[in-house]
Scaffold this motif. Structure first.
Motif, PDB file in Angstrom:
ATOM      1  N   ILE A   1       0.824  -1.203   0.000  1.00 44.11           N
ATOM      2  CA  ILE A   1       0.000   0.000   0.000  1.00 44.11           C
ATOM      3  C   ILE A   1       0.863   1.259   0.000  1.00 44.11           C
ATOM      4  N   SER A   2       0.236   2.391  -0.347  1.00 46.16           N
ATOM      5  CA  SER A   2       0.831   3.698  -0.136  1.00 46.16           C
ATOM      6  C   SER A   2       0.433   4.168   1.263  1.00 46.16           C
ATOM      7  N   PRO A   3       1.255   4.988   1.913  1.00 40.93           N
ATOM      8  CA  PRO A   3       0.984   5.408   3.293  1.00 40.93           C
ATOM      9  C   PRO A   3      -0.417   5.948   3.567  1.00 40.93           C
ATOM     10  N   PRO A   4      -1.042   6.724   2.646  1.00 36.84           N
ATOM     11  CA  PRO A   4      -2.369   7.251   2.971  1.00 36.84           C
ATOM     12  C   PRO A   4      -3.437   6.186   3.179  1.00 36.84           C
ATOM     13  N   TYR A   5      -3.182   4.963   2.714  1.00 34.30           N
ATOM     14  CA  TYR A   5      -4.180   3.895   2.844  1.00 34.30           C
ATOM     15  C   TYR A   5      -3.914   2.983   4.035  1.00 34.30           C
ATOM     16  N   ALA A   6      -2.926   3.334   4.857  1.00 34.41           N
ATOM     17  CA  ALA A   6      -2.525   2.454   5.952  1.00 34.41           C
ATOM     18  C   ALA A   6      -3.659   2.243   6.954  1.00 34.41           C
ATOM     19  N   GLU A   7      -4.213   3.316   7.480  1.00 32.45           N
ATOM     20  CA  GLU A   7      -5.284   3.185   8.471  1.00 32.45           C
ATOM     21  C   GLU A   7      -6.501   2.508   7.859  1.00 32.45           C
TER      22      GLU A   7
END
Length: 278
Positions: free
Chosen positions: A44-50
């Motif tokens: 994933i890219s960081p913005p999709y982590a949560e």
């Protein structure tokens, strides 16, 4: 040193970064061979982590273990899927994927659609498009797909003209009119948000604006319409075997989760995301 000046210095480090990416992937492959095969691995890219961590928590109750691997760039996640290091990735839309396959010949495949988001034109210095001055510095993504998306949005906003607003790979050479003599500055897509304080105008992705804490995603001076081709995809290899339907279960949970909708509203902004699968 300002963000825009630092951008010029990055050119001399491209080869070093490339070596680092390759070395990182090699090291990652050695580590992943030690993990259990029943773990679903998603890049994933960081913005999709949560967002995806919430889904991973939900499917954990169904007996599915998920490992999320964050990548800071937009090339390595496809390399990792192609090499079999991870099962799937979640960071790109269909136009980006098609272009990546053309450029690399990778055997990648859209497994399912997730959510998508609008992009917009944002400015800290100016309150409306008519206030954008001559010779304004405008920051756009450097990758071919999102550069095209940015140029198309600038054209639809009336700031310049291009040969064909429906072309998915419009380039700087396709600009037919630039009456304000806008100075277009290309940076990596995730970095456009960091130019917000210095540039006159940026193409902004709501989730990266939120992540960088630089601007309210709802403050766009101009925003694009909903287009399902820009929904983020779950991408696998074409020959991927979804053992025990782990990925299918993950996707279905994503698409039906109220928690996912709550996080999308928070991380992207209400009205700035859409359901790509509908």
């Amino acid at each position: 040193m300002s963000f825009l000046k630092r951008k010029n210095h990055k050119l001399i480090t491209i080869s070093v970064v490339a070596v680092a990416i390759v070395a990182g992937l090699v090291g990652y492959r050695l580590l992943t061979h030690q993990t259990q095969t029943n773990v679903l691995k998603i890049g994933i890219s960081p913005p999709y982590a949560e967002l995806l961590a919430s889904v991973a928590k939900e499917v954990k109750a169904k007996g599915i273990d998920v490992k999320l691997i964050e990548f800071s760039d937009w090339q390595a996640p496809n390399v990792a899927v192609q090499n079999g290091d991870i099962d799937a990735n979640f960071f790109q839309q269909s136009v980006f994927l098609a272009n990546a396959i053309r450029e690399t010949g990778y055997d990648l495949h859209p497994f399912a659609k997730g959510s998508g988001s609008h992009v917009g034109l944002y400015s800290k210095k100016h309150s409306s498009l008519k206030d954008i001055p001559n010779n304004a510095k405008v920051v756009v993504p450097s990758d071919p797909v999102n550069l095209s998306r940015g140029l198309t949005l600038l054209a639809r906003a009336g700031l310049l003209s291009v040969k064909d607003v429906n072309n998915e790979l419009t380039t700087l050479e396709d600009i037919t009119s630039n009456p304000k003599n806008l100075k277009l500055i290309e940076v990596e897509g995730p970095q456009t948000a960091h130019a917000y304080h210095e540039a006159d105008l940026i193409l902004g992705f709501p989730h990266y604006l939120k992540l960088a804490k630089v601007a309210d995603p709802n403050s766009a001076l101009f925003i694009d319409p909903v287009n399902k081709k820009f929904a983020i995809l779950f991408v696998t290899r074409k020959d991927y075997q979804d053992q025990d339907k782990k990925l299918e279960t993950f996707v279905q949970t994503f698409q039906n989760s109220e928690k996912v909708r709550t996080i999308l509203d928070k991380d992207f902004g209400q009205g700035l995301w859409f359901e790509g699968w509908k």
